[in-house]
Design a protein around this motif. Structure first.
Motif, short mmCIF file in Angstrom:
data_model
loop_
_atom_site.label_atom_id
_atom_site.label_comp_id
_atom_site.label_asym_id
_atom_site.label_seq_id
_atom_site.Cartn_x
_atom_site.Cartn_y
_atom_site.Cartn_z
N VAL A 72 0.87 -1.17 0.00
CA VAL A 72 0.00 0.00 0.00
C VAL A 72 0.91 1.22 0.00
CG1 VAL A 72 -1.80 1.29 1.21
CG2 VAL A 72 -1.80 -1.22 1.27
N GLY A 73 0.75 2.10 -1.00
CA GLY A 73 1.67 3.22 -1.12
C GLY A 73 0.99 4.55 -1.40
N GLY A 81 -0.50 -7.92 -4.46
CA GLY A 81 -1.03 -6.79 -5.22
C GLY A 81 -0.57 -5.48 -4.61
N MET A 82 -0.80 -4.39 -5.35
CA MET A 82 -0.40 -3.07 -4.88
C MET A 82 -1.57 -2.11 -4.96
SD MET A 82 0.48 0.24 -5.92
CE MET A 82 1.36 1.54 -5.04
N ILE A 83 -1.77 -1.31 -3.92
CA ILE A 83 -2.82 -0.30 -3.89
C ILE A 83 -2.17 1.06 -3.71
CG2 ILE A 83 -4.86 0.57 -2.69
CD1 ILE A 83 -5.40 -2.31 -1.76
N SER A 84 -2.43 1.97 -4.63
CA SER A 84 -1.91 3.33 -4.55
C SER A 84 -3.01 4.25 -4.01
CB SER A 84 -1.48 3.81 -5.94
OG SER A 84 -1.10 5.17 -5.92
N PHE A 136 -3.74 -1.17 -8.49
CA PHE A 136 -4.72 -0.17 -8.88
C PHE A 136 -4.64 0.99 -7.90
CE2 PHE A 136 -6.95 -2.67 -5.73
CZ PHE A 136 -7.77 -1.77 -5.07
N MET A 137 -5.25 2.10 -8.28
CA MET A 137 -5.26 3.24 -7.36
C MET A 137 -6.66 3.48 -6.83
SD MET A 137 -4.96 6.68 -9.73
CE MET A 137 -5.79 6.79 -11.33
N ILE A 138 -6.68 3.98 -5.60
CA ILE A 138 -7.91 4.46 -4.99
C ILE A 138 -7.82 5.97 -5.03
CG2 ILE A 138 -9.28 4.54 -2.87
CD1 ILE A 138 -8.21 1.78 -2.18
#
Length: 287
Positions: A80-81, A155-158, A245-247
């Motif tokens: 999470v970034g 996974g990665m969440i921006s 994906f980005m939030i």
């Protein structure tokens, strides 16, 4: 909820108010921002690591903390970034002090009650121009380091601009009129945005989110040629085969203060930001 609201409000006020513009040229301000982020994480009981990298002769730092999960080791960690720099000419309250505020609160809440999955929280430096869309972005540096180590990544969440909302009908814009029949016309929702390859991951997070919260959400997985789909740090994880994906509150498709001097702390909705962060923390507990 009151504590979350207080903390996110204070973080945005410090980064975008007390410090202000945090562009690639503002080395002292970026240093103060990094110190603040690191201090906040350590105050929450998190161990931190600085990841240095160079750009145009200067050294910048990603700030990293990892909170070990209780289960689910086999399918990798969740990243999470959020970037803590701002574009030149703006104090960057929504872009992206709001994302950093969310990151710090998620880390604090996770540290208090570890989740099933191991989560690595990363505050990136250099998302904005002139590093933008180059290998000099802090997120590229981090994603590449994971790849070189052979890390397994679930996974990665921006977290990219989380705090601007508007109840006026017609306040939400899109890259094309083709989107209008399928998406809200009022800018009061949060969006999950990624590429086609990440749709399984983003859909699973959205499903968990909507099962726990009534916070309005829209999602899209599309091609990078659609303006905005890859406009944040998640894009760099795609390059190494990691879903992401980005939030976002959709940035310039809603917020008139995007990348200008009006992106100030008092333009954000901290009640909704706090509600969103609480819902995201609950979501991360079940994905």
């Amino acid at each position: 909820m009151d504590t979350i609201k207080k903390n996110v409000t204070n973080t945005v006020a410090f980064l975008a108010g007390t410090i202000g513009q945090r562009s690639w040229k503002d080395l002292d301000k970026l240093g103060r921002s990094a110190d603040f982020i690191e201090g906040s994480l350590r105050s929450a009981g998190c161990k931190t690591l600085r990841q240095p990298f160079t750009f145009r002769g200067n050294t910048y730092h990603n700030i990293i903390t990892e909170i070990q999960g209780t289960e689910l080791e086999q399918d990798g960690l969740l990243v999470v970034g959020a970037h803590y720099d701002s574009c030149e000419g703006t104090p960057g309250a929504d872009d992206n002090a709001s994302g950093v505020a969310g990151l710090l609160e998620l880390a604090r809440l996770t540290r208090e009650k570890p989740l099933r999955r191991t989560i690595r929280y990363v505050a990136y430096c250099l998302e904005e121009p002139p590093a933008y869309m180059t290998k000099h972005m802090g997120s590229y540096v981090h994603a590449e380091s994971l790849h070189k180590k052979g890390a397994r990544v679930f996974g990665m969440i921006s977290l990219e601009m989380l705090g601007y909302y508007c109840e006026d009908r017609g306040s939400q814009y899109y890259p094309s009129s083709l989107f209008k029949p399928f998406y809200p016309k009022t800018g009061n929702f949060i969006a999950f945005v990624g590429n086609f390859s990440s749709r399984k991951f983003s859909n699973s997070v959205r499903s968990a989110f909507t099962s726990l919260s009534t916070f309005p959400v829209a999602s899209m997985n599309g091609f990078s040629i659609i303006p905005g789909v890859d406009f944040s740090d998640h894009r760099n994880y795609w390059k190494f085969g990691y879903p992401g994906f980005m939030i976002t509150d959709t940035a310039f498709y809603r917020n008139p203060n995007y990348h200008n001097f009006g992106d100030l702390p008092d333009t954000l909705d901290y009640d909704r930001l706090a509600t969103l962060i609480k819902a995201l923390c609950e979501t991360l507990s079940i994905v």
